[in-house]
Design a protein around this motif. Structure first.
Motif, PDB file in Angstrom:
ATOM      1  N   GLN A 161      18.162  26.402   8.513  1.00  0.00           N
ATOM      2  CA  GLN A 161      18.491  27.098   7.271  1.00  0.00           C
ATOM      3  C   GLN A 161      17.273  27.805   6.689  1.00  0.00           C
ATOM      4  OE1 GLN A 161      19.907  24.510   4.180  1.00  0.00           O
ATOM      5  NE2 GLN A 161      20.289  26.156   2.723  1.00  0.00           N
ATOM      6  N   PRO A 167      20.247  22.475  -0.199  1.00  0.00           N
ATOM      7  CA  PRO A 167      20.486  22.332   1.247  1.00  0.00           C
ATOM      8  C   PRO A 167      21.928  22.645   1.619  1.00  0.00           C
ATOM      9  CG  PRO A 167      20.386  20.180   0.205  1.00  0.00           C
ATOM     10  CD  PRO A 167      20.048  21.177  -0.858  1.00  0.00           C
ATOM     11  N   ASP A 168      22.125  23.103   2.841  1.00  0.00           N
ATOM     12  CA  ASP A 168      23.439  23.251   3.463  1.00  0.00           C
ATOM     13  C   ASP A 168      24.430  24.027   2.605  1.00  0.00           C
ATOM     14  OD1 ASP A 168      25.333  22.980   5.457  1.00  0.00           O
ATOM     15  OD2 ASP A 168      26.118  21.104   4.643  1.00  0.00           O
ATOM     16  N   GLN A 270      12.521  21.294   2.094  1.00  0.00           N
ATOM     17  CA  GLN A 270      13.371  20.315   2.756  1.00  0.00           C
ATOM     18  C   GLN A 270      13.216  20.422   4.271  1.00  0.00           C
ATOM     19  OE1 GLN A 270      15.347  17.983   1.298  1.00  0.00           O
ATOM     20  NE2 GLN A 270      14.651  18.653  -0.734  1.00  0.00           N
ATOM     21  N   GLU A 273      14.257  23.592   6.949  1.00  0.00           N
ATOM     22  CA  GLU A 273      14.216  24.912   6.318  1.00  0.00           C
ATOM     23  C   GLU A 273      13.065  25.736   6.882  1.00  0.00           C
ATOM     24  OE1 GLU A 273      16.126  24.525   1.889  1.00  0.00           O
ATOM     25  OE2 GLU A 273      13.981  24.128   2.071  1.00  0.00           O
ATOM     26  N   GLN A 288      12.389  18.882  11.170  1.00  0.00           N
ATOM     27  CA  GLN A 288      13.223  17.717  10.929  1.00  0.00           C
ATOM     28  C   GLN A 288      12.666  16.511  11.688  1.00  0.00           C
ATOM     29  OE1 GLN A 288      17.619  18.825  10.645  1.00  0.00           O
ATOM     30  NE2 GLN A 288      16.836  20.489  11.920  1.00  0.00           N
TER      31      GLN A 288
END
Length: 619
Positions: A161, A167-168, A270, A273, A288
């Motif tokens: 993203q 987020p999301d 986050q 990202e 991540q």
């Protein structure tokens, strides 16, 4: 007895004659375009193989007799230019050109490039000190003399993203939408701080507006009485505030319309990202858990269109088939240059405004004028016959996947998979654009301009519309004699299968379209005024039957509850709806015609019909 045996053997030989003399051209990443293109000495590029096939046909070589098979060996074939197929590449019914995989291979035609050389640590002042050692950076690759610009990135095969407020795809409600001042007022929060974002020159706002979204490039964001007033760049600022449908809602049944800020290094906070800085091209990424950036495969797209098939009414491209090919990694950059404000179905506006005194000669009550352009696409087909895609995969594409755009007939898409696509998976037919006002009925001078006799069958379409939420699974405009059957269409932000365009009750050439035995589920995740099955305008002789539609999702940011299993939108006429299973009779019709027929639709439809909907499993 011996004579009979010889005679039968001769007949069998003749039956196999075309395949015995079919021309074969091989392509391999270990090949060379100076090779002859044989299995032992393959070409390196698909473009060279296509040229070889074209020359065989031009010279009427013996290899043409049983068809030409361009066989791709295993590997990712990176394209820097769109493959261009023209009338001179046409096959015949007895001698098609087939672009296919070598047995057991899974070749990929890709518009992507790898991002390498990642370094840990970022001392950029926009990043809080506590996060700086968690951020990695790399230079975008050069193509020619320019750094690749991108709006999409995949890490180890998963789309990540762009840095965002939430987020999301999360959103929050705006406070005000002011067409006169061309401003949107939003709450001030910890990450929406005008002082913090005043240097975020690439900041964008995603706006939720009924059945569409807008992507607006932020020009300024200023504090006012504990709120933030946002202004936008042209041309999208004018378009967003001038067009009446769809616009954001203030004071709706379920509150105000929502928004999200995105694409600023200041919002990179986050895992998962990323952000690309302009003009340096530097890409920043917050990995991540479990991702090792020293070994990760990171791909960004550099090409918008992988394949262009372009003919005319008098000289169509004919008899070309793609079989067992994967198409991957295309880009979608227009919102970065001019924003993205759409009318419906992902079609961007060129111009739009509200009539002070409603009415056109064709439609007395019309108040909305709009001119559109067609979305970008990975594969474009125009002026063609018998252009088929079988057992192909379309994935990691940022706008439309496959587009039968104009004057395409007798073609099919069968047993294919469409997944991780930013826009519509499959688009078909005329959506008149450019100088043609979109509410004026489109009646072509030559009916051959309409796409017709196209079969879309037994395909799996999932996780599409993930860049432009207002796109659809399968979208067909002015079309005739369509067969959309036994597809599974799921996990969509708006509608599933949509047929028709024009908002008109007049005859326009649309007719005899069949939507049958499809399985549509998990749709309307973010937008509303949606339908699992959705139609527009007059389509005599059309049917919608034996479909299964379920898992209509209550969009969390919708300002009302207008979403349906079957939605006959404005002026739909000429349809028979029969034996369509859905858990409740949640249907709607918007000013329908008088020739629609409803027969036995809802939870009472027999299981023997319900469970036959969807893909037919292959042995």
């Amino acid at each position: 007895m011996k004579k009979t045996f010889i005679y039968l053997s001769f007949i069998i030989f003749l039956g196999w004659f075309p395949s015995l003399f079919a021309g074969e051209i091989y392509v391999s990443l270990q090949g060379n375009d100076k090779n002859p293109g044989t299995k032992e000495a393959p070409f390196y590029t698909l473009n060279r193989a296509i040229k070889q096939a074209r020359e065989w046909r031009r010279l009427n070589r013996p290899e043409v007799a049983g068809g030409i098979y361009i066989r791709l060996e295993e590997g990712v074939y990176a394209q820097r230019n769109s493959l261009f197929l023209r009338p001179e590449d046409s096959g015949t019914p007895d001698s098609p050109t087939v672009i296919c995989a070598v047995d057991g291979a899974h070749p990929v035609i890709s518009g992507g490039v790898a991002v390498t050389g990642w370094k840990r640590g970022c001392n950029h002042p926009a990043i809080p000190e506590k996060l700086r050692q968690k951020i990695w950076s790399a230079e975008a690759p050069l193509i020619g003399n320019r750094r690749v610009e991108t709006r999409q990135m995949w890490v180890n095969g998963h789309k990540v993203q762009r840095a965002a407020q939430f987020p999301d795809g999360g959103l929050e409600q705006m406070i005000d939408f002011n067409p006169e001042e061309q401003t949107i007022t939003i709450p001030v929060s910890q990450n929406v701080n005008p002082k913090r974002l005043q240097n975020a020159g690439q900041l964008e706002m995603i706006v939720h507006q009924r059945w569409a979204i807008a992507i607006l490039r932020v020009k300024s964001i200023d504090a006012k009485d504990g709120q933030a007033v946002v202004r936008f760049h042209e041309p999208e600022s004018h378009l967003e505030f001038a067009h009446p449908w769809p616009q954001p809602v203030i004071g709706g049944e379920k509150g105000n319309s929502s928004f999200c800020l995105t694409n600023a290094l200041e919002l990179l906070d986050q895992p998962g990202e990323w952000f690309q800085e302009y003009p340096s091209g530097t890409i920043y990424y917050y990995p991540q858990a479990g991702e090792n950036m020293e070994t990760a495969e990171v791909i960004i797209p550099a090409l918008e269109t992988l394949v262009t098939i372009d003919g005319t009414l008098s000289r169509p491209v004919k008899h070309i088939q793609f079989n067992g090919i994967t198409f991957a990694h295309t880009s979608w950059m227009r919102p970065s240059f001019q924003g993205h404000v759409t009318l419906q179905g992902g079609f961007p506006l060129l111009d739009a405004y509200k009539l002070q005194e409603p009415g056109l000669p064709e439609k007395a009550e019309l108040e909305n004028q709009a001119w559109i352009i067609r979305p970008e696409t990975a594969i474009r087909v125009r002026g063609a016959e018998h252009i088929d895609f079988k057992h192909c995969t379309f994935r990691h594409l940022s706008s439309t996947g496959l587009d039968y755009e104009w004057a395409v007939t007798a073609s099919s898409v069968e047993d294919c998979q469409f997944t991780d696509i930013g826009g519509t998976a499959l688009l078909v037919g005329a959506f008149p654009d450019g100088g043609f006002e979109t509410h004026v009925p489109f009646i072509p001078a030559d009916v051959r301009e309409l796409c017709s006799h196209i079969t879309i069958r037994n395909n799996f379409i999932s996780n599409v519309t993930n860049e432009d939420w207002g796109c659809v699974g399968i979208g067909a405009g002015y079309v005739r004699n369509m067969d959309i059957s036994h597809n599974e269409v799921c996990h969509l932000n708006y509608s599933g299968i949509c047929v028709g365009w024009g908002w008109t009750s007049l005859e326009s050439g649309m007719c005899n379209n069949r939507i049958e035995a499809n399985y549509v589920h998990h749709f309307a995740r973010r937008l509303y005024d949606a339908g699992g099955l959705y139609t527009l305008s007059n389509q005599p002789g059309s049917v919608m039957r034996n479909n299964r539609i379920e898992h209509l999702i209550e969009a969390p940011y919708a300002t009302n509850d207008r979403a349906f299993y079957i939605y006959l939108d404005e002026a739909t006429d000429g349809y028979t709806m029969e034996n369509n299973w859905c858990p409740t009779e949640r249907f709607d019709s918007n000013r329908p015609g008088k020739k629609n027929v409803w027969k036995n639709n809802g939870p009472q439809v027999a299981d023997s019909i319900k469970y036959k909907a969807g893909r037919i499993k292959q042995d």
